[in-house]
Design a protein around this motif. Sequence first.
Motif, mmCIF file in Angstrom:
data_model
loop_
_atom_site.group_PDB
_atom_site.id
_atom_site.type_symbol
_atom_site.label_atom_id
_atom_site.label_comp_id
_atom_site.label_asym_id
_atom_site.label_seq_id
_atom_site.Cartn_x
_atom_site.Cartn_y
_atom_site.Cartn_z
ATOM 1 N N THR A 95 0.828 -1.212 0.000
ATOM 2 C CA THR A 95 0.000 0.000 0.000
ATOM 3 C C THR A 95 0.856 1.252 0.000
ATOM 4 O OG1 THR A 95 -1.737 -1.171 1.226
ATOM 5 C CG2 THR A 95 -1.832 1.228 1.218
ATOM 6 N N LYS A 96 1.850 1.308 0.865
ATOM 7 C CA LYS A 96 2.636 2.526 1.012
ATOM 8 C C LYS A 96 3.631 2.739 -0.125
ATOM 9 C CE LYS A 96 0.259 3.713 4.237
ATOM 10 N NZ LYS A 96 -0.715 4.801 3.944
ATOM 11 N N MET A 97 3.968 1.685 -0.860
ATOM 12 C CA MET A 97 4.856 1.854 -2.003
ATOM 13 C C MET A 97 4.182 2.593 -3.142
ATOM 14 S SD MET A 97 7.807 0.858 -1.313
ATOM 15 C CE MET A 97 7.312 1.677 0.193
ATOM 16 N N ILE A 245 7.294 10.554 7.093
ATOM 17 C CA ILE A 245 7.179 10.001 8.449
ATOM 18 C C ILE A 245 5.964 9.082 8.542
ATOM 19 C CG2 ILE A 245 6.793 10.576 10.872
ATOM 20 C CD1 ILE A 245 8.252 13.244 10.306
ATOM 21 N N ASN A 246 4.848 9.523 7.970
ATOM 22 C CA ASN A 246 3.607 8.750 8.031
ATOM 23 C C ASN A 246 3.772 7.379 7.374
ATOM 24 O OD1 ASN A 246 0.565 8.734 8.514
ATOM 25 N ND2 ASN A 246 0.609 8.428 6.318
ATOM 26 N N ASN A 247 4.282 7.355 6.145
ATOM 27 C CA ASN A 247 4.397 6.101 5.409
ATOM 28 C C ASN A 247 5.397 5.140 6.031
ATOM 29 O OD1 ASN A 247 2.553 7.209 3.693
ATOM 30 N ND2 ASN A 247 3.856 7.249 1.897
ATOM 31 N N VAL A 248 6.558 5.678 6.406
ATOM 32 C CA VAL A 248 7.583 4.821 7.017
ATOM 33 C C VAL A 248 7.088 4.254 8.351
ATOM 34 C CG1 VAL A 248 9.882 4.777 8.029
ATOM 35 C CG2 VAL A 248 9.508 5.980 5.882
ATOM 36 N N ALA A 249 6.455 5.102 9.159
ATOM 37 C CA ALA A 249 5.967 4.655 10.463
ATOM 38 C C ALA A 249 4.893 3.580 10.318
ATOM 39 C CB ALA A 249 5.422 5.840 11.254
ATOM 40 N N ILE A 250 4.019 3.724 9.326
ATOM 41 C CA ILE A 250 2.967 2.720 9.119
ATOM 42 C C ILE A 250 3.568 1.382 8.717
ATOM 43 C CG2 ILE A 250 1.019 2.073 7.634
ATOM 44 C CD1 ILE A 250 0.252 5.052 7.582
ATOM 45 N N VAL A 251 4.537 1.404 7.799
ATOM 46 C CA VAL A 251 5.190 0.162 7.387
ATOM 47 C C VAL A 251 5.832 -0.542 8.580
ATOM 48 C CG1 VAL A 251 7.113 -0.801 6.065
ATOM 49 C CG2 VAL A 251 5.572 0.846 4.986
ATOM 50 N N MET A 252 6.577 0.216 9.371
ATOM 51 C CA MET A 252 7.296 -0.387 10.489
ATOM 52 C C MET A 252 6.347 -0.812 11.612
ATOM 53 S SD MET A 252 10.149 -0.440 9.174
ATOM 54 C CE MET A 252 10.956 -1.241 10.551
ATOM 55 N N PHE A 253 5.366 0.036 11.945
ATOM 56 C CA PHE A 253 4.452 -0.288 13.043
ATOM 57 C C PHE A 253 3.534 -1.448 12.672
ATOM 58 C CE2 PHE A 253 0.775 0.780 15.912
ATOM 59 C CZ PHE A 253 1.433 0.485 17.095
ATOM 60 N N SER A 254 3.088 -1.504 11.411
ATOM 61 C CA SER A 254 2.262 -2.624 10.956
ATOM 62 C C SER A 254 3.039 -3.932 11.019
ATOM 63 C CB SER A 254 1.768 -2.385 9.526
ATOM 64 O OG SER A 254 0.959 -1.242 9.442
ATOM 65 N N THR A 255 4.300 -3.869 10.630
ATOM 66 C CA THR A 255 5.156 -5.052 10.716
ATOM 67 C C THR A 255 5.289 -5.525 12.162
ATOM 68 O OG1 THR A 255 6.412 -4.356 8.776
ATOM 69 C CG2 THR A 255 7.451 -5.957 10.247
ATOM 70 N N LEU A 256 5.526 -4.584 13.070
ATOM 71 C CA LEU A 256 5.667 -4.920 14.484
ATOM 72 C C LEU A 256 4.380 -5.540 15.029
ATOM 73 C CD1 LEU A 256 7.340 -4.791 17.093
ATOM 74 C CD2 LEU A 256 6.441 -2.487 17.463
ATOM 75 N N LEU A 257 3.224 -4.964 14.661
ATOM 76 C CA LEU A 257 1.947 -5.501 15.120
ATOM 77 C C LEU A 257 1.711 -6.905 14.569
ATOM 78 C CD1 LEU A 257 -0.414 -2.392 14.838
ATOM 79 C CD2 LEU A 257 0.454 -3.458 16.930
ATOM 80 N N GLY A 258 2.075 -7.123 13.306
ATOM 81 C CA GLY A 258 1.912 -8.447 12.711
ATOM 82 C C GLY A 258 2.717 -9.506 13.440
ATOM 83 N N ILE A 259 3.922 -9.133 13.852
ATOM 84 C CA ILE A 259 4.779 -10.072 14.574
ATOM 85 C C ILE A 259 4.257 -10.317 15.990
ATOM 86 C CG2 ILE A 259 7.100 -10.404 15.540
ATOM 87 C CD1 ILE A 259 8.155 -8.784 13.131
ATOM 88 N N LEU A 260 3.878 -9.249 16.692
ATOM 89 C CA LEU A 260 3.450 -9.365 18.084
ATOM 90 C C LEU A 260 2.075 -10.005 18.230
ATOM 91 C CD1 LEU A 260 4.626 -5.915 19.534
ATOM 92 C CD2 LEU A 260 5.722 -8.147 19.798
ATOM 93 N N LEU A 261 1.131 -9.616 17.376
ATOM 94 C CA LEU A 261 -0.249 -10.074 17.536
ATOM 95 C C LEU A 261 -0.545 -11.383 16.826
ATOM 96 C CD1 LEU A 261 -2.155 -6.669 17.106
ATOM 97 C CD2 LEU A 261 -1.486 -7.806 19.240
ATOM 98 N N PHE A 262 0.088 -11.599 15.671
ATOM 99 C CA PHE A 262 -0.264 -12.770 14.865
ATOM 100 C C PHE A 262 0.909 -13.729 14.648
ATOM 101 C CE2 PHE A 262 -2.874 -9.126 13.394
ATOM 102 C CZ PHE A 262 -4.096 -9.570 13.872
ATOM 103 N N LYS A 263 2.016 -13.455 15.328
ATOM 104 C CA LYS A 263 3.193 -14.322 15.227
ATOM 105 C C LYS A 263 3.623 -14.529 13.774
ATOM 106 C CE LYS A 263 2.590 -14.842 19.644
ATOM 107 N NZ LYS A 263 3.375 -14.011 20.586
ATOM 108 N N GLU A 264 3.498 -13.471 12.970
ATOM 109 C CA GLU A 264 3.910 -13.583 11.584
ATOM 110 C C GLU A 264 5.415 -13.792 11.503
ATOM 111 O OE1 GLU A 264 2.602 -10.200 9.365
ATOM 112 O OE2 GLU A 264 0.474 -10.719 9.511
ATOM 113 N N LYS A 265 5.800 -14.737 10.668
ATOM 114 C CA LYS A 265 7.214 -15.039 10.506
ATOM 115 C C LYS A 265 7.704 -14.427 9.195
ATOM 116 C CE LYS A 265 6.958 -19.375 13.101
ATOM 117 N NZ LYS A 265 7.645 -18.826 14.282
ATOM 118 N N LEU A 266 8.701 -13.594 9.298
ATOM 119 C CA LEU A 266 9.255 -12.944 8.124
ATOM 120 C C LEU A 266 10.608 -13.555 7.784
ATOM 121 C CD1 LEU A 266 8.458 -9.193 8.883
ATOM 122 C CD2 LEU A 266 7.084 -10.854 7.632
ATOM 123 N N SER A 267 10.774 -13.884 6.522
ATOM 124 C CA SER A 267 12.042 -14.433 6.056
ATOM 125 C C SER A 267 13.047 -13.304 5.873
ATOM 126 C CB SER A 267 11.829 -15.161 4.728
ATOM 127 O OG SER A 267 11.534 -14.215 3.703
#
Length: 289
Positions: A95-97, A245-267
């Motif tokens: 989305t942010k790209m 700031i908005n786009n970068v923060a959303i990418v990073m915060f969404s990634t963090l939430l995905g890992i913390l809340l849904f245990k998403e595994k990133l290669s």
Amino acid sequence: MFDLVLSVLCSSLIFVIFKLFAVYKIETFYAIITNYVVACTMGLLLYRGSVEVVQIPNKAWFWGSFALGLLFIIVFNLMAATSQRLGVSIASVATKMSLVLPVLLGVYSYQEVLGPITVMGILMALAAVYFASVKERTAIFKLSALLLPFLVFLGSGFIDISLAYFQKEFVAPKEVPIFSATIFASAAVIGLGYISIKSLKRPLKINLKNCIAGIALGVPNYFSIYFLLRALQNKALSSAAIFTINNVAIVMFSTLLGILLFKEKLSPKNWFGIALAVISILLVARSNG
């Protein structure tokens, strides 16, 4: 700055809610339609001034807002599918790209010249969508893994381009809230029309769970835009800095939430893609600030 933080939180929450739809077996399309009804209602309630509904179809931007409503529904469903099938982080990156597409339009329509930094940022953005989306065992030329994030990338970019065009050419500053509410209303009307046609073959049953999910999505969806517009009124930061700031923060915060809340595994490839996404946004925004 507080408005910008709230915009980032709301935008990131949208991807998390999409993921929760799959967890709680929410019918995504019906929830998205409810979301647009809620977003439109909130826009009208928070608008300071009288609303003359009968005059809206006479506005120069009306049919454009209607077309955008259709695009909003399509792209939101694609974002939901991407979040559910590939992960929150991948959906947010795709989305942010889309930031790079308005830049390309500027080159084509307004004969703007791209510097080497901008070109590098665009190429890195395209690479970021691939690396953030590809799975560890996915063959490098398997297009099926890239289709959803690529469609989100194109759809989001076209929305950004269209919004910028209509606001520049047709929408007066005081009409921005009504313009936004009309887009949400158009999306809701189109969705309700589709449901009505489907109900001719199979009677529609109102599902309270879908309605609640739509309300939960509609509130952050509206405020993600509302708080971003408020942040853009801050004279201490340029619009380029705010969008960066908005786009970068959303990418990073969404990634963090995905890992913390849904245990998403990133290669390692996914992490590399996310890093490319952040760098490309910074490059494009800096060179066009």
